[in-house]
Design a protein around this motif. Structure first.
Motif, short mmCIF file in Angstrom:
data_model
loop_
_atom_site.label_atom_id
_atom_site.label_comp_id
_atom_site.label_asym_id
_atom_site.label_seq_id
_atom_site.Cartn_x
_atom_site.Cartn_y
_atom_site.Cartn_z
N ALA A 341 0.75 -1.06 -0.31
CA ALA A 341 0.05 0.09 0.08
C ALA A 341 0.87 1.25 -0.07
CB ALA A 341 -0.89 -0.24 1.04
N THR A 342 1.96 1.42 0.81
CA THR A 342 2.75 2.51 0.82
C THR A 342 3.74 2.54 -0.52
OG1 THR A 342 4.61 1.15 1.82
CG2 THR A 342 2.76 2.34 3.38
N ARG A 343 3.46 1.64 -1.53
CA ARG A 343 4.36 1.70 -2.59
C ARG A 343 3.63 2.09 -4.01
NH1 ARG A 343 7.47 -0.86 0.84
NH2 ARG A 343 9.80 -0.84 0.49
N ASN A 344 2.32 2.43 -3.62
CA ASN A 344 1.39 2.64 -4.90
C ASN A 344 0.21 3.33 -4.30
OD1 ASN A 344 -1.09 2.39 -6.59
ND2 ASN A 344 0.20 0.58 -7.57
N LEU A 345 0.36 4.91 -4.57
CA LEU A 345 -0.36 5.83 -4.09
C LEU A 345 -1.95 5.58 -4.40
CD1 LEU A 345 -0.80 8.36 -2.56
CD2 LEU A 345 -0.30 9.70 -4.74
N ILE A 346 -2.02 4.95 -5.61
CA ILE A 346 -3.48 4.74 -5.99
C ILE A 346 -4.09 3.55 -5.24
CG2 ILE A 346 -5.01 4.05 -7.93
CD1 ILE A 346 -2.92 5.14 -9.95
N PHE A 347 -3.40 2.51 -5.06
CA PHE A 347 -3.94 1.59 -4.26
C PHE A 347 -4.10 2.00 -2.88
CE2 PHE A 347 -3.32 -1.90 -1.35
CZ PHE A 347 -4.40 -2.76 -1.87
N LEU A 348 -3.12 2.61 -2.24
CA LEU A 348 -3.35 3.26 -0.86
C LEU A 348 -4.47 3.98 -0.68
CD1 LEU A 348 -1.92 3.84 2.01
CD2 LEU A 348 -0.78 5.67 1.09
N THR A 349 -5.19 4.85 -1.72
CA THR A 349 -5.97 5.75 -1.55
C THR A 349 -7.28 4.86 -1.42
OG1 THR A 349 -4.99 7.42 -2.81
CG2 THR A 349 -7.25 7.78 -2.77
#
Length: 462
Positions: A341-349
């Protein structure tokens, strides 16, 4: 010039916010959520016997397989809230909230030390806001302590791979403590700990000392076993003879992964097992594992080994496997999700939006029709209505619903007696299903009345 103290407080601002959120969610509807059923009553009776009679037990709760018992530590921990509240259960849920807050801080601090602050924020937020995690705490059972035990195990193994050999022994001690006192299935987490530690290639003597540290936790049960004609050894033999899986190894492994562990992780994160949430969880765990393997760090292999060992271990267990048996693997699953999650901003959001919405909605919509407060009100009513005279209590309740009352009467020093002057009958039904006439006809020469506490009804016969 900005002071060092100000900078330090700013750095930990996310932790403060997460702790506050976790505390609010845990306190919200706490009076409705604390159950006080059989599991909680066992610890309460142990505390009562300790404070009233000075008796301390060497075993804990009996397990679902007859003749198996937990160690005593969970009961001993319960002495704290019961001692603070004069043997009443009122302090118990707040004590577990305090331990839950401690766990949030531990998750944040240790993951920040091992990885970075971003991963620590996501992982601790998951633990703080997951309604499933909050439910484990509110249950006030020994299973809840598996979370803190997992954090301790992870940290000790990290320190061991940093060259601090003593932490292998300390970690083994924690592993044995959790396996013996909180849930025997933590044995699989302990096995994963030792398997990963073997990559350290230390001297055999150190591993032998660690194994001894693990086994020393069984000492109270060994004493109990000899005092009771080897009851534990006989039960272990019976368990071994019955524990032969019906399905093939591969089929059972796939079943556990697909139908038990994955739905458990998904529900832990999203309070639902809809396809979109299953997909989000699997993507996060898979890519989190990918990033772990890319590092080529032996210590981090502990995360996939931890999950795999539990799955493989349960493959050889014939009995029913409830999903909460995989509580012990929530920490590695959470870390893998947080890493991706912390390596992919879209996924994190997307992930945090769904996660917070579903869990906050679950907290808001939580309802229960039976809990400690309702049981307490019924017991208080009966003891007050009896006005110091003897009484008896009958339970017209579904199976499993009549637990907790025995201790609540005992703690008030007003134990029901067969042939008491007054009779009270407790029923659990929706209000429109009440039938006072059956008691009026059965006790036509007596005065009958009913006092209701939601779905719980107390009929008095005088």
């Amino acid at each position: 010039m900005i002071s060092a103290a100000y900078i330090a407080s700013y750095r930990y601002l996310p932790l403060f916010a997460i702790v506050i959120l976790g505390a609010i969610l845990r306190l919200y509807k706490i009076n409705q959520a604390f159950p006080f059923d059989h599991d909680q009553e066992v610890a309460a009776l142990a505390a009562f016997n300790f404070f009233e009679y000075g008796k301390i037990t060497l075993i804990g709760q009996e397990l679902s397989f007859p003749g198996f018992f937990l160690g005593p530590l969970h009961n001993w921990i319960g002495f704290i809230p019961y001692g603070l509240c004069n043997l009443q259960p009122d302090c118990v849920p707040y004590f577990y909230i305090a331990v839950g807050i401690l766990t949030i801080v531990a998750v944040f601090a240790i993951i920040k030390k091992i990885f970075d602050q971003k991963i620590a924020i996501v992982a601790s937020l998951i633990y703080a806001a997951s309604f499933a995690a909050i439910g484990f705490e509110r249950g006030a059972s020994s299973n809840f302590f598996l979370a803190l035990s997992s954090v301790a195990l992870f940290f000790c193994l990290y320190q061991f791979f940093k060259g601090k050999k003593l932490y292998l022994v300390i970690g083994a001690l924690f592993a044995g403590l959790a396996t013996v006192n909180f849930n025997p299935v933590f044995l699989f987490s302990s096995a994963a700990f030792f398997i990963t530690a073997a990559f350290g290639k230390e001297k055999l003597k150190l591993y032998a000392i660690a194994a001894a540290a693990f086994l020393i936790n069984y000492f109270p049960l060994v004493i109990f076993n000899f005092r009771h004609e080897n009851i534990l050894l006989k039960s272990l033999g019976n368990f071994a003879s019955l524990n032969t899986p019906d399905l093939g190894i591969i089929e059972r492994f796939v079943y556990l992964a697909k139908s038990v562990s994955i739905p458990f992780y998904v529900n832990y994160l999203f309070q639902s097992t809809s396809p979109i949430f299953i997909a989000l969880t699997l993507v996060a765990i898979t890519f989190g594992l990918y990033y772990i393997l890319k590092t080529r760090e032996k210590f981090l292999l502990f995360l996939p080994i931890w999950i795999f060992t539990a799955l493989l271990g349960f493959t050889f267990y014939k009995g029913p496997i409830p999903d909460y048996y995989f509580m012990q693997t929530l920490l590695p699953a959470t870390i893998l999700v947080s890493i991706f999650a912390t390596r992919n901003l879209i996924f994190l959001t997307v992930f945090l939006s769904f996660f917070l919405f579903t869990n906050l909605a679950a907290a808001q919509n939580y309802r229960t029709i039976i809990n400690y407060q309702i049981k307490k009100q019924a017991v208080d009513y009966i003891t007050s209505d009896a006005q110091g005279k003897s009484f008896n209590v009958y339970f017209e309740l579904p199976m499993g619903m009549n637990t907790g009352y025995t201790y609540l009467f005992k703690a008030k020093d007003r134990t029901p007696q067969e042939g008491g002057e007054f009779l009270y009958i407790i029923e659990f039904k929706s209000p429109h299903e009440l039938d006072l006439k059956k008691y009026q006809s059965s006790f036509s020469d007596k005065t009958t009345k009913v006092k209701s506490f939601g779905y719980l009804h107390v009929f008095s016969v005088k």
